[in-house]
Every structure is written in structure tokens, then in C-alpha cells.
Scaffold this motif. Structure first.
Motif, mmCIF file in Angstrom:
data_model
loop_
_atom_site.group_PDB
_atom_site.id
_atom_site.type_symbol
_atom_site.label_atom_id
_atom_site.label_comp_id
_atom_site.label_asym_id
_atom_site.label_seq_id
_atom_site.Cartn_x
_atom_site.Cartn_y
_atom_site.Cartn_z
ATOM 1 N N GLY A 1 0.814 -1.207 0.000
ATOM 2 C CA GLY A 1 0.000 0.000 0.000
ATOM 3 C C GLY A 1 0.847 1.257 0.000
ATOM 4 N N ALA A 2 1.938 1.237 0.775
ATOM 5 C CA ALA A 2 2.837 2.390 0.812
ATOM 6 C C ALA A 2 3.541 2.576 -0.526
ATOM 7 C CB ALA A 2 3.863 2.214 1.933
ATOM 8 N N ALA A 3 3.868 1.463 -1.194
ATOM 9 C CA ALA A 3 4.590 1.541 -2.460
ATOM 10 C C ALA A 3 3.752 2.191 -3.555
ATOM 11 C CB ALA A 3 5.030 0.148 -2.901
ATOM 12 N N VAL A 4 2.443 1.988 -3.514
ATOM 13 C CA VAL A 4 1.581 2.552 -4.560
ATOM 14 C C VAL A 4 0.894 3.830 -4.098
ATOM 15 C CG1 VAL A 4 1.198 0.287 -5.591
ATOM 16 C CG2 VAL A 4 -0.411 1.129 -3.881
ATOM 17 N N ASP A 5 1.295 4.363 -2.959
ATOM 18 C CA ASP A 5 0.717 5.604 -2.465
ATOM 19 C C ASP A 5 0.971 6.733 -3.471
ATOM 20 O OD1 ASP A 5 -0.326 7.071 0.165
ATOM 21 O OD2 ASP A 5 1.238 8.309 -0.733
ATOM 22 N N PRO A 6 -0.051 7.542 -3.774
ATOM 23 C CA PRO A 6 0.104 8.558 -4.816
ATOM 24 C C PRO A 6 0.665 9.891 -4.326
ATOM 25 C CG PRO A 6 -2.161 8.542 -4.064
ATOM 26 C CD PRO A 6 -1.440 7.453 -3.289
ATOM 27 N N SER A 7 1.154 9.945 -3.090
ATOM 28 C CA SER A 7 1.568 11.234 -2.531
ATOM 29 C C SER A 7 2.603 11.938 -3.397
ATOM 30 C CB SER A 7 2.128 11.034 -1.118
ATOM 31 O OG SER A 7 1.143 10.500 -0.258
#
Length: 234
Positions: A80-86
Motif C-alpha cells: 500500500g505504501a509503495a503505490v501511495d500517490p503522494s
């Protein structure tokens, strides 16, 4: 025989004694662990062990699982963190709206295509992990709801930023800003889906060049009288 000298005490010793680093707040520790384990999760996939995860994070296994419920939870949150769009949102928020629209779209499209390639890699990994580890995204109502929530937040934030990107050019657009932003979103998502669909069926398609996608968004696929076909960029 002389007696052993007494241990020195006092303020001077206290000043020289090494101090332990203050522990990170729980949220910061969680994020630090997620960042640290991403490379090993990406490399090892479903075969990653709790020992490897702990070593990558620089903590004991017991410490690791005082922060995360189990290995499945840790891997799920890492993906989830890897695909976070931030990072994409920060890029869009930092764009100078005074620069030409064509330049802004060049930056957005190239960043989007790179990000989608990385996201597809993580989604492939997630699919493999779900076969091996119970409790990952989609393996139960909570995981599915959390994933859907994140996707919804991303879609909403992305659409808002697309509209802000186009608003300074409203008088140049053939469509109202909301519709133009929707068409741009369709083009970007379609480009990513094209590559992802080919990968799922074992095919290979060359990624669309950034400049071609920008040209399509701005002018369509037909050449107009008086407008020369753009030359390929080096």
C-alpha cells in the motif's frame, strides 16, 4: 593489595555517558519500517521471511510484530505504501500554472507513465503474495474495503488536481474544464490499462511516447489544415 578504585560518579560522568536515541513516535516508526522493508519485499516477493523483514528494518522480529499484527499485515501495508500517490500529488501541486500547458502535460504524462509501470509491478507482486499469505488485500471484507477506500481517495484527489491544472487554460479548451479533465483522465488511465492488459496476457506492447499522448490529448488524432505533424523528439 590495594583496593579497587571506586567508580566515579557525578555530573561529569553523566555528561559523558552515551545517551540512547529517543524512540520514534508509533506512526513514524511504522512508516520507517515500511520504507525499510520495501526493497526486500520487492526482491523476495512471497518468499520473504520475517527474519529478512526484521533485518531490513534493523529491528528484532519481536519488535517488528509489536508494530504490525503479523507478516501478512506488514506486507499488505508495504505494498500500500509503495503505490501511495503522494509523490504524484506533490508534483501536481507544485506545478507552476504560469508555464505553458504543453510543458505541464509533458511533466505529468511522463511521471504518470513511470508511476504506472511501478504500480503494475507491485500489483503483480501483490497477486503472487495473496496466493501465499492469508489476510492480504481482497482476502476478506476489511482488506477489500480498505483497498477500495484508498483507490477512491486517489481518484478524487487526482481529478481535482487535473481540473486545477486545466483551469488557467479554460478559454483555450474545446470543452468545459470538468469534461476536458475527464478526457485527460481517460487518456492517462487508458495508456496504463493498455500496458497492464498486455502484461497480464503475456504480450508486449511498446509504451506510448509521452509527446504522442500529449499531442493526442491536446489535438486528437487527425491532422488539421495548416498544422504539421509533430516530429519525433530525440
Amino acid at each position: 593489595m590495594t583496593s579497587a578504585e571506586p567508580h566515579a560518579t557525578g555530573p561529569a560522568v553523566e555528561r559523558n555517558r552515551p545517551r540512547r536515541a529517543a524512540p520514534l513516535p508509533p506512526d513514524e516508526r511504522r512508516q520507517a519500517i515500511l520504507r525499510a522493508v520495501l526493497p526486500v519485499v520487492r526482491e523476495r516477493g512471497a518468499d520473504v521471511t520475517t527474519r529478512e523483514l526484521a533485518e531490513a528494518a534493523g529491528v528484532a522480529e519481536g519488535t517488528l510484530f509489536r508494530v504490525f499484527e503479523d507478516k501478512a499485515s506488514l506486507v499488505r501495508e508495504a505494498v500500500g505504501a509503495a503505490v501511495d500517490p503522494s509523490d504524484l500529488f506533490e508534483l501536481m501541486d507544485g506545478m507552476d500554472l504560469g508555464t505553458p500547458l504543453e510543458d505541464r502535460l509533458d511533466v505529468l504524462v511522463s511521471s504518470w507513465l513511470r508511476r504506472m509501470q511501478d504500480v503494475m509491478l507491485w500489483m503483480t507482486l501483490l497477486h503472487q503474495l495473496r496466493k501465499e499469505v492469508a489476510g492480504l488485500h481482497g482476502d476478506g471484507p476489511h482488506g477489500h474495503q480498505e483497498w477500495a477506500r484508498r483507490q477512491g481517495e486517489f481518484a478524487t484527489g487526482f481529478r481535482e488536481r487535473l481540473r486545477r491544472l486545466l483551469e488557467p487554460e479554460a478559454d483555450r479548451l474545446a470543452q468545459p474544464v470538468p469534461i476536458a479533465a475527464g478526457l485527460l483522465e481517460v487518456a492517462l488511465i487508458g495508456a496504463a490499462a493498455r500496458t497492464a492488459g498486455a502484461a497480464r496476457t503475456g504480450q508486449h506492447v511498446d509504451p506510448l511516447p509521452t509527446e504522442a499522448l500529449v499531442e493526442f490529448v491536446l489535438n486528437g488524432i487527425l491532422t488539421c489544415p495548416g498544422r504539421a505533424r509533430p516530429a519525433p523528439r530525440p
